[in-house]
Write a protein that holds these residues in place. Structure first.
Motif, PDB file in Angstrom:
ATOM      1  N   LYS A 116       0.683  -1.572  -0.120  1.00 38.90           N
ATOM      2  CA  LYS A 116      -0.536   0.223   0.057  1.00 38.90           C
ATOM      3  C   LYS A 116       1.285   0.769   0.209  1.00 38.90           C
ATOM      4  O   LYS A 116       0.994   2.393  -0.731  1.00 38.90           O
ATOM      5  CB  LYS A 116      -0.814   0.070   1.526  1.00 38.90           C
ATOM      6  CG  LYS A 116      -1.794   1.420   1.149  1.00 38.90           C
ATOM      7  CD  LYS A 116      -2.471   1.411   2.310  1.00 38.90           C
ATOM      8  CE  LYS A 116      -3.676   2.541   2.458  1.00 38.90           C
ATOM      9  NZ  LYS A 116      -3.836   2.282   4.073  1.00 38.90           N
ATOM     10  N   ASP A 117       2.090   1.476   1.030  1.00 35.24           N
ATOM     11  CA  ASP A 117       2.891   2.478   1.028  1.00 35.24           C
ATOM     12  C   ASP A 117       4.027   1.952   0.415  1.00 35.24           C
ATOM     13  O   ASP A 117       4.316   3.270  -0.007  1.00 35.24           O
ATOM     14  CB  ASP A 117       2.825   3.119   2.541  1.00 35.24           C
ATOM     15  CG  ASP A 117       1.355   2.935   3.557  1.00 35.24           C
ATOM     16  OD1 ASP A 117       0.592   3.884   2.809  1.00 35.24           O
ATOM     17  OD2 ASP A 117       1.475   2.722   4.333  1.00 35.24           O
ATOM     18  N   ASP A 131      -0.339   7.941  -5.768  1.00 37.26           N
ATOM     19  CA  ASP A 131      -1.681   7.829  -4.824  1.00 37.26           C
ATOM     20  C   ASP A 131      -2.365   6.370  -5.612  1.00 37.26           C
ATOM     21  O   ASP A 131      -2.408   5.401  -6.451  1.00 37.26           O
ATOM     22  CB  ASP A 131      -3.024   8.463  -5.848  1.00 37.26           C
ATOM     23  CG  ASP A 131      -3.071   9.356  -6.630  1.00 37.26           C
ATOM     24  OD1 ASP A 131      -3.074   7.630  -7.533  1.00 37.26           O
ATOM     25  OD2 ASP A 131      -2.962   9.643  -7.240  1.00 37.26           O
ATOM     26  N   GLU A 132      -3.908   6.444  -4.324  1.00 39.18           N
ATOM     27  CA  GLU A 132      -4.484   5.213  -4.986  1.00 39.18           C
ATOM     28  C   GLU A 132      -5.189   4.894  -6.540  1.00 39.18           C
ATOM     29  O   GLU A 132      -5.404   3.978  -6.873  1.00 39.18           O
ATOM     30  CB  GLU A 132      -5.996   4.871  -4.189  1.00 39.18           C
ATOM     31  CG  GLU A 132      -7.143   3.887  -3.610  1.00 39.18           C
ATOM     32  CD  GLU A 132      -8.567   3.883  -3.115  1.00 39.18           C
ATOM     33  OE1 GLU A 132      -9.480   3.507  -2.742  1.00 39.18           O
ATOM     34  OE2 GLU A 132      -8.012   5.020  -2.219  1.00 39.18           O
ATOM     35  N   ASP A 133      -5.867   5.800  -7.422  1.00 44.64           N
ATOM     36  CA  ASP A 133      -5.862   5.634  -8.529  1.00 44.64           C
ATOM     37  C   ASP A 133      -4.820   4.727  -9.180  1.00 44.64           C
ATOM     38  O   ASP A 133      -5.223   4.793 -10.097  1.00 44.64           O
ATOM     39  CB  ASP A 133      -6.651   6.939  -9.339  1.00 44.64           C
ATOM     40  CG  ASP A 133      -7.578   7.512  -8.448  1.00 44.64           C
ATOM     41  OD1 ASP A 133      -8.302   6.450  -8.323  1.00 44.64           O
ATOM     42  OD2 ASP A 133      -7.823   8.559  -8.456  1.00 44.64           O
ATOM     43  N   VAL A 135      -2.366   3.401  -7.960  1.00 42.99           N
ATOM     44  CA  VAL A 135      -1.639   1.934  -7.825  1.00 42.99           C
ATOM     45  C   VAL A 135      -3.099   0.398  -8.754  1.00 42.99           C
ATOM     46  O   VAL A 135      -2.842   0.152  -9.115  1.00 42.99           O
ATOM     47  CB  VAL A 135      -2.153   1.855  -6.695  1.00 42.99           C
ATOM     48  CG1 VAL A 135      -1.930   0.301  -6.073  1.00 42.99           C
ATOM     49  CG2 VAL A 135      -0.869   2.309  -5.755  1.00 42.99           C
ATOM     50  N   LYS A 136      -4.459   1.997  -8.454  1.00 44.06           N
ATOM     51  CA  LYS A 136      -5.154   1.325  -9.292  1.00 44.06           C
ATOM     52  C   LYS A 136      -4.400   0.999 -10.949  1.00 44.06           C
ATOM     53  O   LYS A 136      -4.977  -0.469 -11.576  1.00 44.06           O
ATOM     54  CB  LYS A 136      -6.315   1.621  -9.484  1.00 44.06           C
ATOM     55  CG  LYS A 136      -7.474   1.171  -8.093  1.00 44.06           C
ATOM     56  CD  LYS A 136      -8.186   1.885  -7.964  1.00 44.06           C
ATOM     57  CE  LYS A 136      -9.377   2.337  -7.187  1.00 44.06           C
ATOM     58  NZ  LYS A 136     -10.636   3.067  -6.558  1.00 44.06           N
TER      59      LYS A 136
END
Length: 452
Positions: A116-117, A131-133, A135-136
């Motif tokens: 995650k980090d 960021d999360e997007d 990573v997706k």
């Protein structure tokens, strides 16, 4: 190699190059960059060069240092990163070069920070946590999947529906052949699951478009900043309609007038509509649809037009490669559909057409910026500064680009201008740094010094 490396060092740090004057005690500093390069477009770390581009060299046994660096990369970067290494001597000082290839098993992360980090990407000359997007997106790339080819959960599709018939009619009209739901399946716009036809996300974007963030926000500002609005519109609905409406918004807010070319009068917009359409189409086709808080932003100012598209260039594509004609789709099904109906070809050819049409209209070269989170394209409106090239100068540059050995006599005939005028134009273009002459007057060639 030494001279090439020195030239690279003089150019400074970038999205594909980082310097380390020594091996940091905290290895995470350079390991983050290794991961970022693997998750982005690849790159090189040169140990023994400081931030001011001075070659400092490394103290101690460079081969022992090299082995320690490689060991830390192998043990800490997951999945395993593909690297090439080299120990060289420049100006009597030892340097270590770690070259990281763009990865195919994304997302890469640091084992100690976790999945995650520990994911990093390269933005400009720095490595930042993704960021999360992002990573997706990296996960989709790692699985070799595309957002628009993923089936829409909980939906089925009637093969005889208006949505299917509408897309098929559009393709048939453009290609002159039959099209049915099987054709859409071949384009990966629809899928088959448990005996039912399922729309993929790309199909939805091209038809009823239920995604609120998949829209274009347009604004016309007074002056050259965002202080005062003159007009604003927001376009939703099918992507093809968004492109049409956005192009019309721009055309309604730029000048339309007459110029004299040779003995003929030409009525035209100050910015070629084909360049405007190409920029907007590319933004819609290649934007990141995973970034759910980001529409496309289109702004018209007194001196320019900007189009901001969410998401950077696809991972292995750089601006330089795109201008060479290379392509990589972020939304493969949408891009294929746009090519089927003749709305676009690809990043490379599209960008070249944008550059050429602006040049032929005597406009400044468009500016293209990829900052790692968005792509911004700027088209400049017609100006009167001495630094601008005129329309006829643009036409002359186009001739030279196609035929570097173009003579003044032939250029004069093709442009329907006197040889004296062509000579004056060539002199001005050389003074502006647009081109120069290599070789003799009879056997030499013109060389362009600016990329348009």
């Amino acid at each position: 190699m030494g001279r090439t490396l020195l030239s690279e060092i003089r150019g400074g740090e970038s999205n594909v190059l980082e310097f380390e004057s020594e091996v940091p005690k905290n290895h995470q500093k350079y390991l983050k960059t290794v991961v970022a390069f693997a998750n982005s477009k690849g790159g090189r770390i040169i140990f023994g060069v400081d931030d001011h581009r001075n070659i400092t060299g490394l103290e101690g046994d460079p081969y022992r240092i090299h082995d320690a660096i490689v060991d830390s990369i192998v043990s800490e970067c997951q999945p395993r990163v593909d690297i090439e290494t080299e120990v060289i001597e420049v100006e009597g000082k030892a340097l270590i070069i770690i070259e990281v290839s763009p990865g195919t098993a994304r997302p890469y992360h640091l084992r100690s920070l976790g999945e995650k980090d520990g994911v990093f990407i390269r933005i400009g000359a720095s490595s930042r946590m993704a960021d999360e997007d992002t990573v997706k997106e990296l996960m989709l790339e790692g699985m070799k999947r595309y957002f628009d080819e993923v089936p829409a959960v909980g939906r089925t599709l009637d093969p005889s529906s208006d949505a299917v018939n509408g897309l098929c009619a559009r393709i048939s009209s453009a290609k002159g052949g039959p099209c049915d739901v099987n054709s859409l399946m071949n384009l990966n716009l629809v899928s088959e699951a448990d005996g039912a036809i399922v729309p993929n996300r790309g199909f939805l974007l091209l038809t009823d478009n239920p995604y609120y963030h998949a829209r274009v926000q347009c604004a016309r500002f007074k002056g050259t900043d965002k202080s005062v609005f003159i007009d604003r519109k927001e376009f939703t609905g099918p992507l093809e309609e968004q492109i049409r409406d956005s192009v019309n918004f721009v055309l309604n807010h730029i000048n339309y007038g007459s110029t004299i070319v040779g003995t003929y009068r030409r009525d035209s917009y100050e910015i070629p509509p084909e360049a405007i359409r190409e920029v907007i189409t590319n933004a819609v086709a290649h934007r990141s649809y995973l970034r759910e808080d980001s529409p496309i932003l289109l702004a018209v100012y007194d001196d320019r037009i900007t189009v901001v598209s969410p998401g950077p260039f696809p991972s292995s594509l750089t601006l330089e490669k795109a201008l060479e004609g290379r392509t990589q789709s972020r939304n493969r099904a949408i891009s294929r559909y746009f090519r089927e109906i003749g709305l676009m070809e690809g990043w490379g050819s599209g960008l070249r057409r944008i550059m050429s049409s602006c040049r032929e209209h005597g406009l400044r070269p468009p500016r293209i910026l990829d900052d790692g989170s968005f792509v911004e394209v700027t088209l400049y409106r017609r100006q009167t500064q001495d630094s601008e090239i005129t329309e006829n100068e643009g036409r002359l540059v186009t001739l030279i680009e196609k035929c570097p050995s173009m003579t003044v006599k032939n250029a004069s005939r093709k442009l329907e201008l006197s040889e004296a005028t062509v000579n004056r134009m060539l002199k001005r273009l050389q003074e502006k740094g647009v081109l120069h002459r290599e070789g003799s007057r009879k056997t030499g060639e013109w060389v362009l010094d600016q990329i348009f």
